[in-house]
Design a protein around this motif. Sequence first.
Motif, PDB file in Angstrom:
ATOM      1  N   ILE A 152       8.543   8.275  -8.809  1.00  0.00           N
ATOM      2  CA  ILE A 152       7.321   8.795  -8.183  1.00  0.00           C
ATOM      3  C   ILE A 152       7.687   9.639  -6.976  1.00  0.00           C
ATOM      4  CG2 ILE A 152       5.181   8.152  -6.996  1.00  0.00           C
ATOM      5  CD1 ILE A 152       5.179   7.507  -9.965  1.00  0.00           C
ATOM      6  N   GLU A 153       8.611   9.160  -6.189  1.00  0.00           N
ATOM      7  CA  GLU A 153       8.994   9.862  -4.969  1.00  0.00           C
ATOM      8  C   GLU A 153       9.582  11.246  -5.267  1.00  0.00           C
ATOM      9  OE1 GLU A 153       9.975   6.211  -1.964  1.00  0.00           O
ATOM     10  OE2 GLU A 153      11.512   6.755  -3.427  1.00  0.00           O
ATOM     11  N   ARG A 154      10.203  11.402  -6.420  1.00  0.00           N
ATOM     12  CA  ARG A 154      10.813  12.699  -6.777  1.00  0.00           C
ATOM     13  C   ARG A 154       9.792  13.766  -7.086  1.00  0.00           C
ATOM     14  NH1 ARG A 154      15.252   9.856  -9.602  1.00  0.00           N
ATOM     15  NH2 ARG A 154      13.902   9.537 -11.355  1.00  0.00           N
ATOM     16  N   LEU A 155       8.581  13.377  -7.475  1.00  0.00           N
ATOM     17  CA  LEU A 155       7.562  14.347  -7.881  1.00  0.00           C
ATOM     18  C   LEU A 155       7.085  15.178  -6.715  1.00  0.00           C
ATOM     19  CD1 LEU A 155       5.455  12.156 -10.328  1.00  0.00           C
ATOM     20  CD2 LEU A 155       7.167  13.852 -10.906  1.00  0.00           C
ATOM     21  N   PRO A 197      -1.335  10.833  -5.207  1.00  0.00           N
ATOM     22  CA  PRO A 197      -1.390  11.939  -6.172  1.00  0.00           C
ATOM     23  C   PRO A 197      -0.148  11.999  -7.066  1.00  0.00           C
ATOM     24  CG  PRO A 197      -1.291  12.780  -3.913  1.00  0.00           C
ATOM     25  CD  PRO A 197      -1.404  11.295  -3.831  1.00  0.00           C
ATOM     26  N   LYS A 198       0.995  11.626  -6.522  1.00  0.00           N
ATOM     27  CA  LYS A 198       2.227  11.608  -7.328  1.00  0.00           C
ATOM     28  C   LYS A 198       2.135  10.553  -8.428  1.00  0.00           C
ATOM     29  CE  LYS A 198       5.353  13.246  -3.721  1.00  0.00           C
ATOM     30  NZ  LYS A 198       6.576  12.951  -2.979  1.00  0.00           N
ATOM     31  N   LEU A 199       1.581   9.390  -8.082  1.00  0.00           N
ATOM     32  CA  LEU A 199       1.411   8.332  -9.076  1.00  0.00           C
ATOM     33  C   LEU A 199       0.463   8.784 -10.173  1.00  0.00           C
ATOM     34  CD1 LEU A 199       1.871   5.489 -10.134  1.00  0.00           C
ATOM     35  CD2 LEU A 199       0.119   4.672  -8.549  1.00  0.00           C
ATOM     36  N   LYS A 200      -0.630   9.436  -9.811  1.00  0.00           N
ATOM     37  CA  LYS A 200      -1.576   9.933 -10.816  1.00  0.00           C
ATOM     38  C   LYS A 200      -0.898  10.945 -11.746  1.00  0.00           C
ATOM     39  CE  LYS A 200      -5.852   9.114  -8.324  1.00  0.00           C
ATOM     40  NZ  LYS A 200      -7.027   9.664  -7.668  1.00  0.00           N
ATOM     41  N   ARG A 201      -0.111  11.865 -11.189  1.00  0.00           N
ATOM     42  CA  ARG A 201       0.607  12.847 -12.023  1.00  0.00           C
ATOM     43  C   ARG A 201       1.592  12.154 -12.956  1.00  0.00           C
ATOM     44  NH1 ARG A 201       0.963  15.991  -7.292  1.00  0.00           N
ATOM     45  NH2 ARG A 201       3.167  15.500  -7.042  1.00  0.00           N
ATOM     46  N   TYR A 202       2.296  11.171 -12.420  1.00  0.00           N
ATOM     47  CA  TYR A 202       3.266  10.439 -13.237  1.00  0.00           C
ATOM     48  C   TYR A 202       2.568   9.741 -14.399  1.00  0.00           C
ATOM     49  CZ  TYR A 202       6.885   7.186 -14.658  1.00  0.00           C
ATOM     50  OH  TYR A 202       7.797   6.479 -15.406  1.00  0.00           O
ATOM     51  N   LEU A 203       1.471   9.050 -14.109  1.00  0.00           N
ATOM     52  CA  LEU A 203       0.755   8.331 -15.154  1.00  0.00           C
ATOM     53  C   LEU A 203       0.166   9.283 -16.195  1.00  0.00           C
ATOM     54  CD1 LEU A 203      -0.979   5.575 -12.996  1.00  0.00           C
ATOM     55  CD2 LEU A 203       0.983   5.293 -14.528  1.00  0.00           C
ATOM     56  N   LYS A 252       0.872  -1.170   0.000  1.00  0.00           N
ATOM     57  CA  LYS A 252       0.000   0.000   0.000  1.00  0.00           C
ATOM     58  C   LYS A 252       0.912   1.222   0.000  1.00  0.00           C
ATOM     59  CE  LYS A 252      -3.693  -2.358   2.345  1.00  0.00           C
ATOM     60  NZ  LYS A 252      -4.563  -2.474   3.466  1.00  0.00           N
ATOM     61  N   GLY A 253       0.795   2.028  -1.034  1.00  0.00           N
ATOM     62  CA  GLY A 253       1.712   3.141  -1.230  1.00  0.00           C
ATOM     63  C   GLY A 253       1.551   4.314  -0.293  1.00  0.00           C
ATOM     64  N   GLY A 254       0.454   4.432   0.347  1.00  0.00           N
ATOM     65  CA  GLY A 254       0.276   5.558   1.254  1.00  0.00           C
ATOM     66  C   GLY A 254      -0.353   6.744   0.558  1.00  0.00           C
ATOM     67  N   ALA A 255      -0.981   7.581   1.346  1.00  0.00           N
ATOM     68  CA  ALA A 255      -1.736   8.722   0.812  1.00  0.00           C
ATOM     69  C   ALA A 255      -0.858   9.710   0.057  1.00  0.00           C
ATOM     70  CB  ALA A 255      -2.469   9.425   1.954  1.00  0.00           C
ATOM     71  N   GLN A 256       0.378   9.913   0.480  1.00  0.00           N
ATOM     72  CA  GLN A 256       1.237  10.896  -0.174  1.00  0.00           C
ATOM     73  C   GLN A 256       1.712  10.449  -1.555  1.00  0.00           C
ATOM     74  OE1 GLN A 256       2.116   9.016   2.397  1.00  0.00           O
ATOM     75  NE2 GLN A 256       4.243   8.400   2.255  1.00  0.00           N
TER      76      GLN A 256
END
Length: 150
Positions: free
Chosen positions: A147-150, A99-105, A92-96
């Motif tokens: 993802i973490e960099r975003l 949104p980063k994953l959505k932006r990346y995709l 489970k990636g966590g709440a933070q």
Amino acid sequence: MSLTKHDFIAFVRQSYPRGKDHLDTDTIETFLITPYKDLASANDHMQHIAADHRKHLYYMGIPEEMEKLLIAASQPKGYKVYVALLKDRKWKGGAQLEPKLKRYLQANTKWKGKDGEMVADLYLHYGELMLKVVNPFGEISFPLSEIERL
């Protein structure tokens, strides 16, 4: 070392900057050790990290290498050593991260939110945490660090 009791015969050591806490002034270096059950896979990993000047292959067929591995695993003063293993559980990636994953995709794929449910999972590839995202139209994999960099 309990991993050798589970048929692991080779261990690849590599630099692991992600494991360094920049507030910890006592740690000189951090390493990641990845266990392998066959030498060919370990050699592939070594080729993948060829530019890492701290890489090392510990092969259990050589007693001196076993001794070196035990020293590394004891985490001598100033060194932190991590083992590249993931527990068998759902990630489970966590709440933070969501949104980063959505932006990346949105920036890197043609996937849309209406394309159906997406499932994300972590796996290790040559000592790096990778994220695999699957939806009904396909799957993609990329380093979690992107993802973490975003």
